[in-house]
Design a protein around this motif. Structure first.
Motif, PDB file in Angstrom:
ATOM      1  N   ALA A 122     -19.650 -34.665  20.367  1.00  0.00           N
ATOM      2  CA  ALA A 122     -20.365 -35.762  21.009  1.00  0.00           C
ATOM      3  C   ALA A 122     -19.793 -37.095  20.540  1.00  0.00           C
ATOM      4  O   ALA A 122     -19.349 -37.227  19.397  1.00  0.00           O
ATOM      5  CB  ALA A 122     -21.852 -35.690  20.697  1.00  0.00           C
ATOM      6  N   SER A 169     -26.533 -27.281  27.495  1.00  0.00           N
ATOM      7  CA  SER A 169     -27.116 -27.472  26.169  1.00  0.00           C
ATOM      8  C   SER A 169     -28.380 -26.641  25.979  1.00  0.00           C
ATOM      9  O   SER A 169     -29.186 -26.494  26.907  1.00  0.00           O
ATOM     10  CB  SER A 169     -27.453 -28.948  25.956  1.00  0.00           C
ATOM     11  N   LYS A 211     -14.634 -29.427  23.184  1.00  0.00           N
ATOM     12  CA  LYS A 211     -15.348 -30.515  23.845  1.00  0.00           C
ATOM     13  C   LYS A 211     -16.831 -30.212  24.010  1.00  0.00           C
ATOM     14  O   LYS A 211     -17.666 -31.116  24.010  1.00  0.00           O
ATOM     15  CB  LYS A 211     -14.715 -30.790  25.217  1.00  0.00           C
ATOM     16  N   ARG A 212     -17.174 -28.939  24.119  1.00  0.00           N
ATOM     17  CA  ARG A 212     -18.569 -28.560  24.318  1.00  0.00           C
ATOM     18  C   ARG A 212     -19.429 -28.805  23.079  1.00  0.00           C
ATOM     19  O   ARG A 212     -20.655 -28.884  23.176  1.00  0.00           O
ATOM     20  CB  ARG A 212     -18.667 -27.083  24.715  1.00  0.00           C
ATOM     21  N   ILE A 242     -26.548 -32.912  23.439  1.00  0.00           N
ATOM     22  CA  ILE A 242     -25.508 -31.882  23.482  1.00  0.00           C
ATOM     23  C   ILE A 242     -25.732 -30.840  22.386  1.00  0.00           C
ATOM     24  O   ILE A 242     -25.244 -29.717  22.477  1.00  0.00           O
ATOM     25  CB  ILE A 242     -24.112 -32.534  23.324  1.00  0.00           C
ATOM     26  N   TYR A 252     -23.223 -29.770  29.741  1.00  0.00           N
ATOM     27  CA  TYR A 252     -22.828 -29.069  28.522  1.00  0.00           C
ATOM     28  C   TYR A 252     -23.561 -27.743  28.345  1.00  0.00           C
ATOM     29  O   TYR A 252     -23.353 -27.061  27.346  1.00  0.00           O
ATOM     30  CB  TYR A 252     -23.071 -29.950  27.302  1.00  0.00           C
ATOM     31  N   PRO A 298     -24.523 -31.240  19.179  1.00  0.00           N
ATOM     32  CA  PRO A 298     -23.124 -31.117  18.757  1.00  0.00           C
ATOM     33  C   PRO A 298     -22.965 -30.542  17.359  1.00  0.00           C
ATOM     34  O   PRO A 298     -23.882 -30.595  16.540  1.00  0.00           O
ATOM     35  CB  PRO A 298     -22.636 -32.568  18.795  1.00  0.00           C
TER      36      PRO A 298
END
Length: 233
Positions: free
Chosen positions: A74, A101, A70-71, A144, A99, A146
């Motif tokens: 996005a 980030s 999940k981290r 994030i 997150y 991602p």
């Protein structure tokens, strides 16, 4: 990499998605298409973790339900939802902290500039138009940093300048090795973006094409050849 393995979803006795499997390799852009009722929205919501389902979803070879996955994942929903009492800038900061980030202040500023939100960053969520909320949702997803990103009808409601920027962002993400899956009915908007296309009908994948396989065949021709000209969802 995004891996969907035998994903099945039932609503009572109705089988909405029937053992669907597909993979979008790292650094590629996948397009998910399908006529109305094909199960596309169910697939999207399942990948995003909004629905219970049978089967598996893998994010960078990790189960999608794990915190680690999940981290680095996005999601930009079709209908963005904002916090009424947070400003545009606070939405991005909230995601950034949640997150943990690595995105820098300068990179956040660049996102705001790219999507023409710099002068709107102090507006509250309940003061934004649909198009503005869409831009904020995209910026939050990008904040994030991602490894895998899912975009559900991302160009609906965007102005031409924002659509142009989003296309450029998708190509930049691809160049960085990020896996991108776009669900859209706006075929003309993704003609220059896609690497692999998945066509759904009646809860199943009925056609898979890579750009190499398609060669010079137009994406719309491929879609209508498989679906028989049905209206896209």
């Amino acid at each position: 990499m995004l891996e969907i393995q035998n994903l099945t979803k039932k609503y009572g006795h109705y089988l909405a998605v029937d053992h669907v499997s597909f993979t979008v390799p790292g650094g590629q852009v996948g397009i998910l298409l399908g006529p109305n009722g094909a199960g596309k929205s169910t697939i999207i919501k399942s990948i995003a973790g909004l629905l219970r389902y049978e089967g598996g979803v893998g994010i960078e070879q990790m189960p999608a339900r794990t915190l680690e996955a999940k981290r680095i994942f996005a999601y930009v929903p079709e209908m963005p939802a904002m916090f009424d009492a947070l400003t545009v800038r606070e939405h991005i900061e909230y995601v950034r902290r949640a997150y943990n980030s690595p995105i820098t202040d300068e990179e956040v500023e660049q996102l705001l500039i790219r999507f023409e939100l710099e002068d709107k960053q102090n507006k509250l969520g309940n003061e934004l138009s649909k198009g503005m909320m869409q831009k904020v949702s995209i910026c939050c997803a990008l904040a994030i940093c991602p490894k895998v990103i899912l975009l559900d009808e991302p160009m609906v409601g965007l102005d031409p300048a924002a659509i142009k920027e989003l296309k450029e962002v998708v190509l930049e993400l691809k160049a960085q090795g990020v896996t991108v899956l776009i669900s859209t009915h706006m075929l003309e908007m993704v003609k220059e973006l896609w690497d692999v296309m998945f066509i759904m009908e009646q809860g199943k994948i009925v056609g898979t094409f890579t750009r190499e396989q398609a060669k010079d065949t137009d994406i719309e021709e491929l879609f209508f050849r498989i679906t028989g000209g049905g209206e896209s969802e």
